[in-house]
Design a protein around this motif. Sequence first.
Motif, mmCIF file in Angstrom:
data_model
loop_
_atom_site.group_PDB
_atom_site.id
_atom_site.type_symbol
_atom_site.label_atom_id
_atom_site.label_comp_id
_atom_site.label_asym_id
_atom_site.label_seq_id
_atom_site.Cartn_x
_atom_site.Cartn_y
_atom_site.Cartn_z
ATOM 1 N N LYS A 133 2.583 23.966 -8.168
ATOM 2 C CA LYS A 133 2.862 23.688 -6.764
ATOM 3 C C LYS A 133 2.750 22.197 -6.477
ATOM 4 C CE LYS A 133 1.404 28.202 -4.971
ATOM 5 N NZ LYS A 133 0.372 28.937 -4.225
ATOM 6 N N SER A 134 3.554 21.752 -5.520
ATOM 7 C CA SER A 134 3.466 20.360 -5.097
ATOM 8 C C SER A 134 2.292 20.211 -4.138
ATOM 9 C CB SER A 134 4.773 19.928 -4.437
ATOM 10 O OG SER A 134 5.095 20.790 -3.364
ATOM 11 N N GLY A 135 2.089 18.999 -3.667
ATOM 12 C CA GLY A 135 0.967 18.745 -2.774
ATOM 13 C C GLY A 135 -0.034 17.801 -3.410
ATOM 14 N N ILE A 136 -0.770 17.114 -2.575
ATOM 15 C CA ILE A 136 -1.755 16.147 -3.028
ATOM 16 C C ILE A 136 -3.133 16.798 -3.071
ATOM 17 C CG2 ILE A 136 -2.159 15.323 -0.662
ATOM 18 C CD1 ILE A 136 -2.451 12.494 -1.832
ATOM 19 N N ALA A 137 -3.960 16.355 -3.972
ATOM 20 C CA ALA A 137 -5.319 16.891 -4.081
ATOM 21 C C ALA A 137 -6.118 16.546 -2.832
ATOM 22 C CB ALA A 137 -6.017 16.336 -5.318
ATOM 23 N N ARG A 138 -7.005 17.427 -2.459
ATOM 24 C CA ARG A 138 -7.832 17.225 -1.262
ATOM 25 C C ARG A 138 -8.529 15.872 -1.286
ATOM 26 N NH1 ARG A 138 -12.105 21.329 1.485
ATOM 27 N NH2 ARG A 138 -13.316 19.809 2.646
ATOM 28 N N GLU A 139 -9.036 15.491 -2.443
ATOM 29 C CA GLU A 139 -9.828 14.262 -2.548
ATOM 30 C C GLU A 139 -8.989 13.002 -2.340
ATOM 31 O OE1 GLU A 139 -11.549 17.680 -4.366
ATOM 32 O OE2 GLU A 139 -9.660 16.667 -4.874
ATOM 33 N N GLN A 140 -7.678 13.122 -2.419
ATOM 34 C CA GLN A 140 -6.802 11.953 -2.323
ATOM 35 C C GLN A 140 -6.166 11.790 -0.937
ATOM 36 O OE1 GLN A 140 -4.001 12.686 -5.478
ATOM 37 N NE2 GLN A 140 -5.466 12.205 -7.098
ATOM 38 N N VAL A 141 -6.405 12.743 -0.045
ATOM 39 C CA VAL A 141 -5.716 12.721 1.244
ATOM 40 C C VAL A 141 -6.099 11.504 2.080
ATOM 41 C CG1 VAL A 141 -5.355 13.930 3.423
ATOM 42 C CG2 VAL A 141 -5.399 15.221 1.282
ATOM 43 N N SER A 142 -7.370 11.172 2.138
ATOM 44 C CA SER A 142 -7.787 10.049 2.978
ATOM 45 C C SER A 142 -7.191 8.737 2.489
ATOM 46 C CB SER A 142 -9.316 9.948 3.034
ATOM 47 O OG SER A 142 -9.864 9.721 1.753
ATOM 48 N N VAL A 143 -7.088 8.574 1.176
ATOM 49 C CA VAL A 143 -6.481 7.356 0.607
ATOM 50 C C VAL A 143 -5.009 7.292 0.976
ATOM 51 C CG1 VAL A 143 -5.925 6.125 -1.529
ATOM 52 C CG2 VAL A 143 -8.142 7.265 -1.286
ATOM 53 N N LEU A 144 -4.336 8.435 0.905
ATOM 54 C CA LEU A 144 -2.924 8.482 1.285
ATOM 55 C C LEU A 144 -2.745 8.100 2.747
ATOM 56 C CD1 LEU A 144 0.070 9.202 0.891
ATOM 57 C CD2 LEU A 144 -0.532 11.601 1.295
#
Length: 230
Positions: A133-144
Amino acid sequence: MVDVSGNYRSILERIAGSAAKARRDAREIRLLAAAKSQSVDAICAAIAAGVKLIGENYVQEAADKRKLIAESIEWHMIGHLQRNKVKQAVELFDVIESLDSLALARELDKEGAKRGRTIRAFVEVNLGGEESKSGIAREQVSVLLDGIGTLSHIRIEGLMTVPPFRESLEAIRPYFRALRELRDQLGNLPVANVELKELSMGMTHDYTVAVEEGATVVRVGTALFGPRIR
């Protein structure tokens, strides 16, 4: 023939029941018709029944359908968006729900700048860590989100997720709860173009639980349209 109008009413009743259980106002929750592989006639029946949001997984399929559907509705891109499809996607969709990288955000921002408009988007979060599945890891959301803060033609309005499939609704619930908690944690980020009001989560199998856990958009296909035609 599938009774799309009757299905629509049944879904709204179930949404209302789940909202009441969670002491929420059902008017906070919008039904998005997930129209992948569904016919134009079926989509028009959904619109006639009251659907205001249509979701498509593929740019070309949406382009073909939009040529035949004149009604004023909101179109959402809910499938993975390749960067080479961004130009066409920006022309077709009102909201991109599947933003999952800074590179994609920059492409959307660039196309928005060319058109003098702000691109509305949700960040897709892969909470299950599934490679399929696509999508960003939870831990990377704030950086994004911090990176997106430097862009002037894109606005992040919420988060989206597709959790791992589980037969048991209670086994899926933690993923929906995790997205809500993530939204709450990030809600006070000092980023001008980020306002995480929306939680797009829940599909035919599990949308009732998603509503109980805070969904503001549920993406329902089979329960509305019946099985896909292909």
